[in-house]
Design an enzyme around this catalytic site. Structure first.
Site, short mmCIF file in Angstrom:
data_model
loop_
_atom_site.label_atom_id
_atom_site.label_comp_id
_atom_site.label_asym_id
_atom_site.label_seq_id
_atom_site.Cartn_x
_atom_site.Cartn_y
_atom_site.Cartn_z
N ARG A 1 0.88 -1.25 -0.42
CA ARG A 1 0.08 -0.04 0.17
C ARG A 1 0.85 1.65 0.24
O ARG A 1 0.08 2.51 -0.47
CB ARG A 1 -1.38 -0.08 1.12
CG ARG A 1 -1.96 -0.88 0.98
CD ARG A 1 -3.15 -0.88 2.10
NE ARG A 1 -4.26 -1.63 2.21
CZ ARG A 1 -5.15 -1.81 2.28
NH1 ARG A 1 -5.43 -1.40 3.88
NH2 ARG A 1 -6.47 -2.46 2.26
N LYS B 1 -15.46 -16.60 5.39
CA LYS B 1 -17.22 -15.58 5.80
C LYS B 1 -17.89 -15.06 4.18
O LYS B 1 -17.85 -14.40 4.18
CB LYS B 1 -17.33 -14.85 6.24
CG LYS B 1 -16.82 -15.32 8.40
CD LYS B 1 -17.20 -14.48 9.19
CE LYS B 1 -17.27 -15.26 10.96
NZ LYS B 1 -16.26 -13.50 11.32
N GLY C 1 -11.83 -4.58 1.51
CA GLY C 1 -12.69 -4.17 2.31
C GLY C 1 -13.24 -3.05 0.56
O GLY C 1 -15.26 -3.74 0.44
N GLY D 1 -7.92 -8.47 1.50
CA GLY D 1 -6.35 -8.09 2.16
C GLY D 1 -5.92 -9.93 1.90
O GLY D 1 -4.58 -9.31 1.09
P1 ADP Z 1 -9.92 -11.71 1.89
O1 ADP Z 1 -9.03 -11.16 2.59
O2 ADP Z 1 -8.55 -12.01 0.68
O3 ADP Z 1 -10.95 -11.31 1.51
P2 ADP Z 1 -10.81 -13.36 3.70
O4 ADP Z 1 -10.72 -12.40 4.81
O5 ADP Z 1 -12.38 -13.74 3.41
O6 ADP Z 1 -9.64 -13.18 2.48
O7 ADP Z 1 -10.21 -14.63 4.19
C1 ADP Z 1 -9.12 -14.94 4.21
C2 ADP Z 1 -9.24 -16.13 4.91
O8 ADP Z 1 -9.57 -16.97 5.15
C3 ADP Z 1 -7.45 -16.28 5.10
O9 ADP Z 1 -6.46 -16.05 6.56
C4 ADP Z 1 -7.62 -17.89 5.57
O10 ADP Z 1 -6.33 -18.65 6.54
C5 ADP Z 1 -8.83 -18.45 5.62
N1 ADP Z 1 -9.17 -19.59 5.46
C6 ADP Z 1 -9.47 -20.06 4.23
N2 ADP Z 1 -9.66 -21.36 3.66
C7 ADP Z 1 -9.58 -21.51 4.91
C8 ADP Z 1 -10.43 -22.93 6.19
N3 ADP Z 1 -10.42 -24.32 4.81
N4 ADP Z 1 -9.63 -23.46 6.84
C9 ADP Z 1 -9.58 -22.32 7.92
N5 ADP Z 1 -9.45 -21.07 7.29
C10 ADP Z 1 -9.43 -21.16 5.89
C1 3PG Z 2 -9.23 -1.81 4.72
O1 3PG Z 2 -7.81 -2.16 4.93
O2 3PG Z 2 -9.74 -2.55 4.19
C2 3PG Z 2 -8.69 -0.77 4.78
O3 3PG Z 2 -7.30 0.71 5.53
C3 3PG Z 2 -9.82 0.26 6.07
O4 3PG Z 2 -9.48 -0.16 7.60
P1 3PG Z 2 -10.81 -0.12 8.06
O5 3PG Z 2 -11.48 -1.68 7.45
O6 3PG Z 2 -10.17 -0.36 9.38
O7 3PG Z 2 -11.56 0.81 7.68
MG MG Z 3 -9.19 -10.62 4.83
#
Ligand code: ADP
Ligand code: 3PG
Ligand code: MG
Length: 411
Positions: free
Chosen positions: A38, A212, A391, A368
């Site tokens: 970033r 999720k 997000g 992320g």
């Molecule tokens: P992003 O930030 O890319 O949108 P998410 O926040 O939805 O992704 O999810 C990422 C997390 O999901 C990762 O940290 C990963 O470890 C977890 N994850 C993915 N598959 C599994 C699994 N089968 N069991 C447990 N955790 C998982």
């Molecule tokens: C992010 O990491 O998604 C942005 O920097 C926004 O952060 P926040 O979800 O804490 O508002």
């Molecule tokens: Mg995430």
């Protein structure tokens, strides 16, 4: 690009520019920056402004500080979220000194901004250390607007937030008749995402994983309306399998409904119905007796037996998804295919990232953890675009209008 960018600004010699960036970077337990994409992403904007004779006041949030910013122990409790290390990294990357201030607004900040010479760079303290940021406070915003002649939003990752530095600050610039534009990073993100949403090359494949379903319902529905196929992976797999009546053993699975919302299983059923001609679920899995029992990992077909938890997609699924990716003209990917942070469970995510890197397709990665995975595998440069938004990426694809962008001057 309907919004003005820094390229539309007239002569900047001797001007002061307030740049809102998203330097909300991941840090390890010792507080070291573990990924600086970033910061790197904002460099073209910062360099261009400096080359054009401006002085910069740079501001960002970092993390989600705990407690009331006006309480006496707030700073000590949130010491790890100061911008100190970010300032050091920014200075290294820019190759020039960055003066980091310990406040966001106030007399000292105003004095430091007044004394700026062309080429100077100030970095303010974490904007969330001031109560005005989350409170969208107009007086706070005015104080920030008083620091500079021009406002630049290059914080794509924060564009879905309506905090003061994103909305009230550009509003105060407008009231003073001062320009508000986006930076090169925001412009690039918008251009790529708008292209993806308006006229994608087909077939278009969505890859969807991560933790999720409930966090991503809007995104998933939007994706389903745009793509030709959606390939599912990651922990959300098990919610979908459960919704179809399959066994999922001890796999991670959302159970609780958020207040006023459908249960996760109901959400998954609705999505499966909506996407019945498009959704493809894993046909095999890597499963373990316990998340820490790496040696117990084995491949299982179909559903997950009692006593096991799914941690990654299996080899047949990898092969199936790789074939789909190879035939696609556009691929959008959000969400790791497994718990990739543990090396023994990273094969699915790694193979899929490799497939994208080799595909003759427009490949866009957002989220992320997904972006971190692609970087960790050294494949970011091989993608068409890796978004700096988590997000923000999801909400933009979902079609949410961003107040922060509405504040930027139109072309
Ligand atoms: P992003 O930030 O890319 O949108 P998410 O926040 O939805 O992704 O999810 C990422 C997390 O999901 C990762 O940290 C990963 O470890 C977890 N994850 C993915 N598959 C599994 C699994 N089968 N069991 C447990 N955790 C998982
Ligand atoms: C992010 O990491 O998604 C942005 O920097 C926004 O952060 P926040 O979800 O804490 O508002
Ligand atoms: Mg995430």
């Amino acid at each position: 690009m309907p919004k003005k960018t820094i390229a539309d600004l007239p002569d900047l010699t001797g001007k002061k520019v307030l740049v809102r960036v998203d330097f909300n970077v991941p840090m390890d337990e010792a507080g070291n920056i573990s990924n600086d994409r970033r910061i790197v992403g904002a460099l073209p904007t910062l360099r261009t402004l400096l080359d054009r004779g401006a002085a910069l006041v740079v501001m960002s949030h970092l993390g989600q500080p705990d407690g009331d910013p006006t309480s006496s122990d707030f700073r000590s409790k949130n010491a790890r979220l100061t911008m100190d290390r970010v300032a050091v990294r920014l200075g290294e990357k820019l190759g020039r000194p960055v003066t980091k201030l310990n406040d966001v607004v106030g007399l000292q900040v105003q004095h430091a901004a007044d004394a700026l010479k062309p080429g100077d760079v100030l970095l303010l303290e974490n904007v969330r250390f001031h109560p005005g940021e989350k409170a969208k406070d107009k007086d706070f915003a005015q104080q920030l607007a008083n620091l500079a002649d021009v406002y630049v939003n290059d914080a794509f990752g924060t564009c879905h937030r309506s905090d003061a530095s994103m909305v009230a600050v550009p509003a105060a610039f407008k009231a003073a008749g001062k320009p508000r534009v986006v930076g090169l990073l925001v412009a690039k993100e918008l251009e790529i995402l708008d292209g993806l949403l308006s006229a994608p090359k087909r077939p278009m494949v969505g890859l969807l994983g991560g933790a999720k379903v409930s966090d991503k319902v809007g995104f998933i529905k939007s994706l389903l309306s745009r793509v030709d196929k959606v390939l599912i992976g990651g922990a959300m797999t098990y919610l979908f399998l459960k919704a179809q009546g399959h066994k999922i053993g001890n796999s991670f699975c959302e159970t609780k409904a958020k207040e006023g919302q459908k249960t996760p299983v109901q959400m998954a059923q609705e999505i499966l119905e909506l996407g019945k001609d498009k959704i493809i679920l894993p046909v095999d899995h890597l499963a373990v007796t316990d998340i820490k029992a790496f040696d117990s990992a084995k491949v299982v077909d179909g559903e997950i037996p009692d006593g096991l938890a799914g941690v990654d997609i299996g080899p047949k699924t990898i092969a199936l998804y790789r074939t789909e990716i190879a035939q696609a003209a556009t691929v959008v990917w959000n969400g790791p295919m497994g718990k990739f942070e543990d090396e023994p469970y990273s094969q699915g995510t790694r193979s899929i990232a490799n497939a994208l890197s080799q595909a003759h397709a427009v490949t866009v990665v957002g989220g992320g953890e997904t972006a971190e995975a692609v970087e960790e595998f050294g494949l970011a440069e091989k993608m068409t675009h890796v978004s700096t938004g988590g997000g923000a990426f999801l909400e933009y694809v979902e079609g949410t209008p961003f107040k922060a962008l509405a504040e930027i001057d139109d072309r």
